[in-house]
Design a protein around this motif. Structure first.
Motif, mmCIF file in Angstrom:
data_model
loop_
_atom_site.group_PDB
_atom_site.id
_atom_site.type_symbol
_atom_site.label_atom_id
_atom_site.label_comp_id
_atom_site.label_asym_id
_atom_site.label_seq_id
_atom_site.Cartn_x
_atom_site.Cartn_y
_atom_site.Cartn_z
ATOM 1 N N LEU A 100 22.771 24.937 39.721
ATOM 2 C CA LEU A 100 23.114 23.523 39.875
ATOM 3 C C LEU A 100 22.655 23.003 41.234
ATOM 4 N N ILE A 101 22.808 23.819 42.275
ATOM 5 C CA ILE A 101 22.326 23.424 43.599
ATOM 6 C C ILE A 101 20.812 23.245 43.574
ATOM 7 N N ALA A 102 20.113 24.195 42.957
ATOM 8 C CA ALA A 102 18.655 24.095 42.867
ATOM 9 C C ALA A 102 18.237 22.813 42.140
ATOM 10 N N SER A 103 18.909 22.523 41.033
ATOM 11 C CA SER A 103 18.602 21.311 40.271
ATOM 12 C C SER A 103 18.871 20.058 41.090
ATOM 13 N N ALA A 104 20.007 20.033 41.785
ATOM 14 C CA ALA A 104 20.359 18.868 42.600
ATOM 15 C C ALA A 104 19.375 18.660 43.742
ATOM 16 N N LEU A 105 18.725 19.741 44.171
ATOM 17 C CA LEU A 105 17.716 19.647 45.241
ATOM 18 C C LEU A 105 16.325 19.328 44.695
ATOM 19 N N GLY A 106 16.228 19.111 43.386
ATOM 20 C CA GLY A 106 14.963 18.685 42.785
ATOM 21 C C GLY A 106 14.117 19.781 42.192
ATOM 22 N N SER A 107 14.627 21.000 42.109
ATOM 23 C CA SER A 107 13.849 22.099 41.549
ATOM 24 C C SER A 107 14.086 22.250 40.050
ATOM 25 N N LYS A 108 13.105 22.841 39.391
ATOM 26 C CA LYS A 108 13.199 23.083 37.957
ATOM 27 C C LYS A 108 14.072 24.307 37.703
ATOM 28 N N VAL A 109 15.010 24.173 36.764
ATOM 29 C CA VAL A 109 15.808 25.295 36.275
ATOM 30 C C VAL A 109 15.353 25.574 34.856
ATOM 31 N N PHE A 110 15.080 26.838 34.542
ATOM 32 C CA PHE A 110 14.466 27.134 33.249
ATOM 33 C C PHE A 110 14.880 28.514 32.754
ATOM 34 N N ALA A 111 14.669 28.742 31.461
ATOM 35 C CA ALA A 111 14.991 30.041 30.866
ATOM 36 C C ALA A 111 14.030 31.097 31.377
ATOM 37 N N GLY A 112 14.578 32.237 31.788
ATOM 38 C CA GLY A 112 13.757 33.326 32.265
ATOM 39 C C GLY A 112 13.140 34.113 31.127
ATOM 40 N N HIS A 113 12.293 35.055 31.462
ATOM 41 C CA HIS A 113 11.591 35.841 30.451
ATOM 42 C C HIS A 113 12.446 36.980 29.915
ATOM 43 N N THR A 114 13.564 37.264 30.596
ATOM 44 C CA THR A 114 14.450 38.322 30.135
ATOM 45 C C THR A 114 15.841 38.087 30.692
ATOM 46 N N LYS A 115 16.842 38.543 29.959
ATOM 47 C CA LYS A 115 18.203 38.505 30.487
ATOM 48 C C LYS A 115 18.325 39.551 31.593
ATOM 49 N N GLU A 116 18.900 39.143 32.685
ATOM 50 C CA GLU A 116 19.151 40.082 33.778
ATOM 51 C C GLU A 116 20.669 40.274 33.860
ATOM 52 N N ILE A 117 21.150 41.317 33.200
ATOM 53 C CA ILE A 117 22.581 41.602 33.155
ATOM 54 C C ILE A 117 22.782 43.065 33.534
ATOM 55 N N GLY A 118 23.505 43.292 34.600
ATOM 56 C CA GLY A 118 23.761 44.657 35.047
ATOM 57 C C GLY A 118 23.689 44.772 36.559
ATOM 58 N N TRP A 119 23.943 45.971 37.040
ATOM 59 C CA TRP A 119 23.993 46.234 38.472
ATOM 60 C C TRP A 119 22.644 46.739 38.985
ATOM 61 N N SER A 120 22.156 46.131 40.055
ATOM 62 C CA SER A 120 20.932 46.617 40.711
ATOM 63 C C SER A 120 20.871 46.073 42.134
ATOM 64 N N ILE A 206 27.530 47.898 26.660
ATOM 65 C CA ILE A 206 28.785 47.446 27.250
ATOM 66 C C ILE A 206 29.514 48.586 27.951
ATOM 67 N N GLN A 207 29.488 49.761 27.363
ATOM 68 C CA GLN A 207 30.183 50.895 27.982
ATOM 69 C C GLN A 207 29.556 51.259 29.328
ATOM 70 N N LYS A 208 28.232 51.218 29.386
ATOM 71 C CA LYS A 208 27.558 51.517 30.659
ATOM 72 C C LYS A 208 27.859 50.437 31.694
ATOM 73 N N LEU A 209 27.872 49.182 31.260
ATOM 74 C CA LEU A 209 28.169 48.089 32.177
ATOM 75 C C LEU A 209 29.572 48.252 32.763
ATOM 76 N N ARG A 210 30.501 48.661 31.924
ATOM 77 C CA ARG A 210 31.881 48.908 32.384
ATOM 78 C C ARG A 210 31.917 50.064 33.377
ATOM 79 N N GLN A 211 31.224 51.134 33.058
ATOM 80 C CA GLN A 211 31.206 52.297 33.941
ATOM 81 C C GLN A 211 30.542 51.976 35.282
ATOM 82 N N ASP A 212 29.426 51.246 35.229
ATOM 83 C CA ASP A 212 28.738 50.869 36.460
ATOM 84 C C ASP A 212 29.627 50.003 37.345
ATOM 85 N N ASN A 213 30.395 49.149 36.715
ATOM 86 C CA ASN A 213 31.290 48.288 37.483
ATOM 87 C C ASN A 213 32.310 49.101 38.268
#
Length: 237
Positions: A100-120, A206-213
């Motif tokens: 939302l901050i990026a959009s309010a500052l005039g930048s394009k917000v768009f769908a990425g090429h992949t979901k980024e869900i997890g710890w890294s 989901i189980q790995k995501l829980r364990q990583d958390n």
């Protein structure tokens, strides 16, 4: 004790879904002598939160910046946020909040090429006095499908392999983080329940995501507190 007397003693937080709250940040603010007040996007009048001269935090949620037709309150948020950012009022955006901050500052917000869900881990920029330096070699939780172009006049702070724009700063008062630093070890279960449809569609383990958390979240608390303290002591009112 850190001297933050230059700041009003309440922190406002805007939620887009009830289970994505301030998490560990709430305890940090209490320890620093601040009170916290929540506003619910789509339900509450957000004008007070966006016009507030103290720190306002915009939290994450499952809706996207570009879903304005279905969720008209998003346009109101962006319009109010534009005025807030023009006044350079203290603002922290997390995940959707960063977008939302990026959009309010005039930048394009768009769908990425992949979901980024997890710890890294993040790739931190070699920026002088990078606010995110406490996160060096520490995994953080990523949970997004959208991303954004880096707004003009901002400083890039962090990237990942999949997305080059993960965090940026504008001046001393505005910080945007696409990832989550606030997640707690004992609180992720409500996220797993609330986002079950997204997780299954993205074929996330989901189980790995829980364990990583359980492994990574406890180590995030201390550097997160350091980031917040460093950010707030540099805020100019």
């Amino acid at each position: 004790m850190l001297n933050l007397d230059h700041l009003p003693d309440i922190v406002y937080a805007i939620q887009h879904v009830s289970f994505e709250d301030l998490g560990s940040l709430e305890d940090t603010f209490y320890q620093l002598g601040f009170r916290v007040r929540y506003f619910e996007a789509g339900v509450d009048d957000l004008k007070k939160a966006f016009e507030y001269k103290g720190l306002t935090i915009i939290l994450g949620g499952p809706v996207g910046v570009n879903e304005i037709q279905d969720y008209p309150f998003l346009q109101s948020e962006i319009d109010l946020l534009k005025v807030r950012l023009e006044k350079h009022l203290p603002t922290l955006g997390i995940c959707l909040g960063a977008q939302l901050i990026a959009s309010a500052l005039g930048s394009k917000v768009f769908a990425g090429h992949t979901k980024e869900i997890g710890w890294s881990k993040l790739q931190l920029e070699s920026t002088e006095n990078n606010l995110l330096s406490p996160l060096s070699n520490i995994p953080v939780l990523h949970w997004h499908g959208d991303t954004f172009d880096l707004p003009d006049h901002t400083i890039l702070l962090a990237s990942t392999e999949h997305y080059p724009n993960q965090a940026f700063q504008l001046g001393t008062n505005i910080l945007a983080l696409q990832f989550h630093i606030e997640v707690e070890a004992d609180a992720l279960e409500k996220w797993l329940i609330g986002h079950t449809t997204e997780l299954r569609q993205a074929q996330i383990d989901i189980q790995k995501l829980r364990q990583d958390n359980q492994i990574y979240a406890p180590a995030l608390t201390s550097p997160t507190k350091q980031i917040i303290e460093n950010f707030m002591k540099k805020i100019i009112i």
